[in-house]
Design an enzyme around this catalytic site. Structure first.
Site, PDB file in Angstrom:
ATOM      1  N   ASN A  87       0.159 -15.017   3.491  1.00  0.00           N
ATOM      2  CA  ASN A  87       1.350 -15.863   3.441  1.00  0.00           C
ATOM      3  C   ASN A  87       1.166 -17.033   4.406  1.00  0.00           C
ATOM      4  O   ASN A  87       0.795 -16.838   5.561  1.00  0.00           O
ATOM      5  CB  ASN A  87       2.588 -15.050   3.821  1.00  0.00           C
ATOM      6  CG  ASN A  87       2.915 -13.994   2.777  1.00  0.00           C
ATOM      7  OD1 ASN A  87       2.810 -14.248   1.578  1.00  0.00           O
ATOM      8  ND2 ASN A  87       3.295 -12.806   3.218  1.00  0.00           N
ATOM      9  N   HIS A 100      -3.182 -13.396   9.040  1.00  0.00           N
ATOM     10  CA  HIS A 100      -3.397 -11.996   8.666  1.00  0.00           C
ATOM     11  C   HIS A 100      -3.452 -11.896   7.153  1.00  0.00           C
ATOM     12  O   HIS A 100      -2.807 -12.661   6.445  1.00  0.00           O
ATOM     13  CB  HIS A 100      -2.308 -11.091   9.225  1.00  0.00           C
ATOM     14  CG  HIS A 100      -0.915 -11.563   8.936  1.00  0.00           C
ATOM     15  ND1 HIS A 100      -0.318 -12.594   9.632  1.00  0.00           N
ATOM     16  CD2 HIS A 100      -0.014 -11.170   8.015  1.00  0.00           C
ATOM     17  CE1 HIS A 100       0.898 -12.809   9.162  1.00  0.00           C
ATOM     18  NE2 HIS A 100       1.113 -11.963   8.163  1.00  0.00           N
ATOM     19  N   HIS A 102      -2.773  -9.246   4.080  1.00  0.00           N
ATOM     20  CA  HIS A 102      -2.203  -7.957   3.679  1.00  0.00           C
ATOM     21  C   HIS A 102      -3.152  -7.303   2.676  1.00  0.00           C
ATOM     22  O   HIS A 102      -3.613  -7.957   1.731  1.00  0.00           O
ATOM     23  CB  HIS A 102      -0.857  -8.159   2.976  1.00  0.00           C
ATOM     24  CG  HIS A 102       0.212  -8.792   3.821  1.00  0.00           C
ATOM     25  ND1 HIS A 102       1.279  -8.082   4.325  1.00  0.00           N
ATOM     26  CD2 HIS A 102       0.393 -10.072   4.234  1.00  0.00           C
ATOM     27  CE1 HIS A 102       2.072  -8.902   5.013  1.00  0.00           C
ATOM     28  NE2 HIS A 102       1.562 -10.121   4.969  1.00  0.00           N
TER      29      HIS A 102
HETATM   30  P1  5GP Z   1       3.945 -12.046   7.010  1.00  0.00           P
HETATM   31  O1  5GP Z   1       5.318 -12.038   6.409  1.00  0.00           O
HETATM   32  O2  5GP Z   1       3.890 -12.904   8.255  1.00  0.00           O
HETATM   33  O3  5GP Z   1       2.869 -12.344   6.023  1.00  0.00           O
HETATM   34  O4  5GP Z   1       3.681 -10.544   7.425  1.00  0.00           O
HETATM   35  C1  5GP Z   1       3.954 -10.021   8.669  1.00  0.00           C
HETATM   36  C2  5GP Z   1       3.864  -8.529   8.537  1.00  0.00           C
HETATM   37  O5  5GP Z   1       3.814  -7.953   9.828  1.00  0.00           O
HETATM   38  C3  5GP Z   1       5.070  -7.899   7.830  1.00  0.00           C
HETATM   39  O6  5GP Z   1       4.636  -7.217   6.654  1.00  0.00           O
HETATM   40  C4  5GP Z   1       5.656  -6.952   8.863  1.00  0.00           C
HETATM   41  O7  5GP Z   1       6.137  -5.746   8.316  1.00  0.00           O
HETATM   42  C5  5GP Z   1       4.488  -6.725   9.812  1.00  0.00           C
HETATM   43  N1  5GP Z   1       4.883  -6.441  11.166  1.00  0.00           N
HETATM   44  C6  5GP Z   1       5.818  -7.107  11.885  1.00  0.00           C
HETATM   45  N2  5GP Z   1       5.909  -6.588  13.119  1.00  0.00           N
HETATM   46  C7  5GP Z   1       5.004  -5.562  13.164  1.00  0.00           C
HETATM   47  C8  5GP Z   1       4.632  -4.628  14.194  1.00  0.00           C
HETATM   48  O8  5GP Z   1       5.139  -4.646  15.315  1.00  0.00           O
HETATM   49  N3  5GP Z   1       3.673  -3.726  13.877  1.00  0.00           N
HETATM   50  C9  5GP Z   1       3.072  -3.684  12.652  1.00  0.00           C
HETATM   51  N4  5GP Z   1       2.140  -2.740  12.461  1.00  0.00           N
HETATM   52  N5  5GP Z   1       3.400  -4.550  11.666  1.00  0.00           N
HETATM   53  C10 5GP Z   1       4.355  -5.474  11.922  1.00  0.00           C
END
Ligand code: 5GP
Length: 114
Positions: A87, A100, A102
């Site tokens: 993302n 990152h 997924h």
């Molecule tokens: P984004 O929306 O930025 O692509 O994804 C961020 C991801 O980080 C989300 O899927 C969210 O659930 C995950 N995430 C957020 N905080 C934490 C955390 O403290 N630990 C872990 N393991 N994942 C997290």
């Protein structure tokens, strides 16, 4: 510069279910899984997002995808398939400004994504 959330996870300052790490990347389970298997793989280098990556990051970006495939295989997803998602920015729902990828799998995923 303060550490990103994912730098703190890599440094063990915040707990996470780490499943792989090497000199380039670390992979750990997402705290809010959207599929039976939902892992985040992140470069140790805190590039905020792919739009901020530069030519100097070519090797890091390559490692991220190659290691994502290796982690997916380690998780038993090679034959069933999986989705890799990056993302970038508000419309994509990017929440953590540390690049990152997924890794999602373990169920049939819908297309197009929401
Ligand atoms: P984004 O929306 O930025 O692509 O994804 C961020 C991801 O980080 C989300 O899927 C969210 O659930 C995950 N995430 C957020 N905080 C934490 C955390 O403290 N630990 C872990 N393991 N994942 C997290």
């Amino acid at each position: 510069m303060s550490k990103t959330l994912f730098e703190k996870i890599i440094a063990r300052e915040i707990p996470a279910a780490l499943i792989y790490e090497d000199e380039h990347v670390a992979a750990f389970r997402d705290i809010n899984p959207q599929a039976p298997i939902h892992v985040l793989i992140v470069p140790r280098k805190p590039i905020p997002r792919v739009a901020q990556a530069g030519p100097e990051d070519q090797a890091v970006l390559g490692q991220l995808l190659l290691k994502a495939a290796a982690v997916a295989e380690k998780l038993g997803l090679k034959d069933s398939g999986y989705r890799l998602v990056i993302n970038n920015g508000p419309d994509a729902g990017e929440a953590v400004p540390h690049l990152h990828c997924h890794i999602l799998g373990g169920r049939k995923l819908q297309w197009p994504p929401g």
